[in-house]
Design an enzyme around this catalytic site. Structure first.
Site, PDB file in Angstrom:
ATOM      1  CB  CYS A   1      82.907  29.896  46.994  1.00  0.00           C
ATOM      2  SG  CYS A   1      82.264  31.332  46.131  1.00  0.00           S
TER       3      CYS A   1
ATOM      4  CG  HIS B   1      80.163  29.955  51.043  1.00  0.00           C
ATOM      5  ND1 HIS B   1      81.494  30.314  51.186  1.00  0.00           N
ATOM      6  CD2 HIS B   1      79.769  30.434  49.841  1.00  0.00           C
ATOM      7  CE1 HIS B   1      81.880  30.987  50.109  1.00  0.00           C
ATOM      8  NE2 HIS B   1      80.851  31.075  49.283  1.00  0.00           N
TER       9      HIS B   1
ATOM     10  CD  GLU C   1      82.521  28.659  54.180  1.00  0.00           C
ATOM     11  OE1 GLU C   1      81.875  27.703  53.724  1.00  0.00           O
ATOM     12  OE2 GLU C   1      82.890  29.624  53.481  1.00  0.00           O
TER      13      GLU C   1
END
Lengths: 223, 750
Positions: free
Chosen positions: A85, A194, A196
């Site tokens: 991002c 994302h 994560e």
């Protein structure tokens, strides 16, 4: 294996990235924007957020942070680097990756569970996926529209450097549904979604994001 | 020329703009009596903001006392009302602080900045307790969905809540959005923040220790938000007055994010004795509250405040509501360490004064004294009004005009049509167009978020400790009966928390009403507080803090009385949480609780007939407690795989939401002796649906029977892709989804 996670002022997903590294079995090392030293890490994650408030342009100020100097050199030398991002935006501003990220075509921030297709499994961060594999991980951005000129886009396609593509609806107007790209060498990857946030079944929509972190750890073990 | 204390003593007759600053004549006279002279301009500014409705609670104080007087015994409460926010013990050495706050008037004047700074303000309140803010929620009310002004206000408010919260890195995990004509020109923007700390980290806003330094840090002080509290929040809107835009603050979430990390490092290094955020009334509030809560004296050199605009007068500096500022009390020994940390975060810092033992708050401007007051008279001894209140004459008529005569659907086709229309009606339609603009993932601890019944967060990775929070508030119920309406808001938030498997612990309240100068509004307010205080006592959940917003009205028309209640609960093992969605084919759906013919104030009466009258659904707090225990125990013991509380729109809406979550189907049958319409759409309280795996059915029903709690087997989850209400109608899941999800997006994307 030690993976550095950079914190800029305004970084938001730095602790999440560190958690993902730990869940994948690595050791997360905090790197500070003002410290021009990578402390011998084996790979680096540039996390999501709004570094320096996204003032001027997303990633435009972070690019000049002291930590970026050794990072850019190391990335050119083959160090695995993943920009997520805002991290992707920083990598583009640093010219480690081609193209740029602009405001979403619908002009709103969007947060959703996004289906993706993994197109390139030869990078340092995607070797654990199967080519063409469909995954679902969170997407959340206001300025996630990937743009580049046609020649660059054609080149990326020809060289297989589109790493992941949006499946289904294009959430932000990215050209050719591009969600992530890599450099020619395959060690630097920029991603708008994302991974994560998709490493634990308790908190993520899936655990599909874990592969980005296990891929780099396995690659480091093999080398 | 600067107006000094010395000059004020010599010029008693100089005329002063107390009226323009929102003070009444008798209030101004009281200030003169307290000081024994006329106030200086700076003192006048200070008293005017601190004695405003927003800061002093002068109209509400006498009623709010009930929250303390009737507070249930609770071992969980570590810090109660009166501080920046209440603090609740959740076990394992962890404490949680949470609070809801309104930013209604600014959000109408300037939707984006009003909403953004509303989020920023409540986040700083939580931070000031010593906690790391970990999530936000927002409770929004707007005028009719199709009104032009809603199209100006709503997108701006949503972008502001999202823009600020997303940029701070705080997940938005829930809230509600309601549309009603009474909120046109009076939108409500209530933001809730929750923070986490260890017990030892609790910080209070008390300036103690003579000689300790008063440090102002964060953003510079500018001309924005001057008089915001007194001018905006404490008066009704009136077309004849000039634009109030300059009184709205402008936010910088990046600055606040840096400030959060900086403060947490200061707390960790133990170099700050006390801390307070600067919100309404800025430096006036922070200095007078810190001083009066502590040793009582403070000396400030105002010229040391770092300014964005050097032309500001001392009075403006004291009233400015510039955002992203904090005031800390630091011992001289710790000052260098403090400054090193703020420098590391590039946070500008100025030592502006010190704590004294004089009992006076003295503020100098370039060597001349411009304020010399007893800080208690500013912060605590403001006016208290016993405003007259009276049950409005129209209340009986409203309650008499019940929904009994409204035409009800009876055939299967009519029920099907009713369901599809209700699903698409603004209040029941999916709010994804709004919530998809909020980051719910950041920080990586969000276990459940909207559209689940409550937001659920993991607090501690090693123990699995978690919390759940829900906000609710039904203004239509409260209009019909404010006492019951406030209890219904409490009951629903309590039930929502328990539905996820969390044990409800504590309450925060956002009380939004019209003008306190109207006895009818004041009666609504008094009744709502009485209801909420009694309800909290019955449920054993103390009120830890909250917010009052009055003057939410245009002309003579007040908003629906809107008590928004936030309930916090705890999960010992967050992995045990119960989600809302149906998932596994073959599992059994049970309806818990008793269904009665209750449609007063219902979504059906409103959406289908534009009707509001009669009595709201009856409250049974003992039943709510029993239901909560069943839901919490069933979650802990693994007896249920999904649960959804029944509220607006009744069972039918809950079933659809549960089916849509994972796109499965369900078959449902109407129990014997129950009218299908009442079964599907009644808003009877203390009810929930749960999904029970067949292997657990006996244990689950035994538990309900042992507690004598009503439970009926009403359906099965299947993968047929339809909602089949047997003998009545069948609707494909795709059709349900289209009806539910298109209303907001088609309105705002057009």
């Amino acid at each position: 294996m030690r993976i550095g996670v950079v914190t800029f002022p305004g970084s938001l997903d730095d602790r999440d990235a560190a958690r993902a590294v730990r869940v994948a079995g690595g050791e997360a090392v905090s790197l500070w924007h003002g410290d021009a030293d990578l402390h011998g890490v084996d790979a680096v994650v540039l996390p999501g957020g709004f570094s320096y408030g996204d003032y001027l342009r997303c990633g435009a100020i972070a690019r000049f942070a002291p930590v970026m100097e050794p990072l850019v050199d190391a990335a050119r030398g083959g160090l695995p680097v993943l920009g997520i991002c805002n991290g992707f935006q920083v990598l583009c501003e640093s010219h480690l990756l081609p193209g740029a990220l602009i405001r979403n075509d619908h002009r709103k921030f969007v947060c959703r569970d996004q289906p993706l297709r993994v197109e390139n499994t030869a990078t340092a961060w995607t070797s654990g996926y199967a080519a063409g594999q469909q995954i679902v991980i969170p997407l959340k951005n206001g300025e996630g529209g990937y743009v580049a000129d046609d020649r660059t886009l054609d080149e990326l396609e020809a060289e297989g450097r589109v790493v992941v593509r949006y499946a289904g609806d294009n959430p932000n107007g990215s050209y050719r549904d591009i969600a992530g790209v890599t450099n020619a060498r395959g060690n630097v990857v920029g991603l708008m979604p994302h991974p994560e946030h998709a490493v634990e079944s308790l908190t993520g929509p899936t655990t599909d994001g874990l592969g980005f972190f296990t891929s780099v750890l396995e690659g480091l073990v093999r080398s | 020329m600067i107006d000094t204390v010395e000059l004020a003593a010599k010029t008693p007759d100089q005329s002063q703009p107390w009226d323009e600053l929102g003070l009444k004549a008798d209030e101004y006279q009281r200030i003169r009596d307290i000081l024994g002279r006329r106030p200086t301009n700076a003192e006048l500014a200070m008293y005017s903001v601190m004695w405003s409705e927003h800061c002093s609670y002068k109209s509400s104080k006498v009623h709010l006392r009930q929250f303390g007087d009737k507070a249930p015994q609770s071992d969980a409460l570590l810090v109660g009302m009166g501080q920046n926010a209440g603090v609740v013990d959740i076990g394992h050495g962890y404490a949680v602080t949470f609070k809801i706050e309104s930013h209604n008037h600014p959000s109408y004047v300037e939707p984006y900045q009003g909403a953004a700074t509303g989020v920023g303000g409540i986040v700083r309140d939580i931070l000031a307790m010593g906690a790391r803010p970990v999530a936000v929620m927002d409770s929004l009310r707007f005028g009719p969905l199709d009104a032009d002004d809603t199209h100006r206000v709503l997108p701006g408010v949503v972008a502001g809540v999202g823009g600020y919260g997303n940029c701070l890195g705080l997940p938005n995990i829930g809230g509600e959005v309601v549309f009603d004509p009474s909120y046109a020109a009076n939108p409500l923007v209530n933001a809730l923040c929750v923070g986490v700390m260890k017990h030892d980290d609790i910080h209070l806003a008390n300036a103690t220790g003579v000689g300790n330094k008063v440090v102002l840090f964060g953003a510079r002080t500018g001309g924005d938000g001057i008089g915001g509290a007194s001018i905006l929040a404490s008066e009704s809107f009136d077309d004849t007055k000039p634009s109030k835009r300059p009184a709205v603050q402008v936010g910088d979430p990046f600055m606040e994010k840096v400030l959060i990390e900086c403060c947490l490092e200061l707390f960790g290094a133990q170099v700050v004795e006390a801390i307070q955020d600067l919100g309404a009334a800025g430096i006036s509030c922070a200095t007078s509250e810190l001083a009066s809560n502590g040793d009582g004296g403070m000396y400030v050199q105002l010229e040391k405040v770092l300014l964005r605009d050097p032309s500001l007068t001392p009075g403006e500096i004291m009233m400015s509501e510039s955002q992203e500022r904090m005031m800390g009390i630091v011992t001289p020994e710790n000052l260098d360490a403090f400054l090193a940390i703020t420098a590391r975060w590039d946070v500008e810092t100025a030592v502006i004064g010190e704590v004294t033992g004089t009992g006076r708050l003295i503020i100098d401007w370039h060597g001349e004294t411009i304020v010399d007051v007893d800080p208690r008279t500013v912060a605590h001894d403001g006016p208290v009004y016993e405003r007259p209140f009276a049950r409005p004459p129209w209340q009986d008529e409203l309650q008499a005009a019940g929904p009994e005569g409204l035409a009800r659907p009876s055939s299967g086709d009519e029920l099907r049509g009713t369901l599809l229309r209700l699903l698409a009606s603004p209040n029941l339609a999916s709010k994804a167009w709004i919530t998809d603009q909020y980051d719910r993932y950041v920080l990586g601890n969000t276990v459940l978020a909207q559209p689940e019944d409550a937001g659920v967060l993991r607090i501690d990775e090693s123990t699995g400790l978690g919390v759940a929070i829900a906000t609710d508030g039904n203004g239509r119920y409260a209009k019909l009966d404010p006492y019951t309406g406030a209890q219904l808001a409490l009951a629903e938030a309590y039930r929502n928390v328990a539905t996820t498997g969390a044990r409800p612990l504590a309450v925060t309240d956002g009380l939004n009403f019209g003008s306190p100068e109207d006895p009818a509004v004041m009666w609504q307010f008094a009744e709502a507080i009485r209801g909420l205080a009694d309800g909290c006592q019955a449920l054993g959940t103390p009120v830890t803090g909250g917010n009052v917003s009055l003057y939410n009205q245009t002309g003579d028309t007040a908003i629906l009385p809107t008590a928004i209640v936030g309930v916090l609960g705890v999960l010992d093992d967050v992995a045990r949480r119960t989600p809302q969605g149906f998932r596994e084919s073959g599992q059994v759906v049970y309806l818990l609780g008793e269904t009665r013919d209750e449609f007063g104030g219902s979504e059906w009466a409103w959406a289908e007939h534009g009707h509001l009258g009669g009595r709201p659904p009856s409250v049974d707090l003992a039943a709510e407690r029993e239901l909560a225990e069943i839901l919490v125990n069933a979650s802990r013991d693994g007896l249920i795989d999904a649960a959804h509380d029944l509220s607006d729109g009744g069972l039918a809406i809950a079933l659809v939401e549960s089916v849509l979550r994972y796109g499965v189907g369900a078959r449902v049958w109407v129990p014997d002796g129950l009218d299908p319409f009442v079964f599907l759409f009644s808003e009877s309280q203390a009810r929930a649906i749960v999904v029970v795996p067949r292997s657990e059915e006996v244990r689950f029903t035994d538990m309900c029977s042992a507690r004598r709690f009503p439970h009926q087997r009403i359906g099965m989850v299947d993968d047929g892709g339809v909602l089949d209400v047997q003998g009545q109608f069948v609707v494909p899941v795709d059709e349900l989804r289209a009806a539910h999800e298109s209303t907001l997006s088609s309105t705002f994307e057009a």
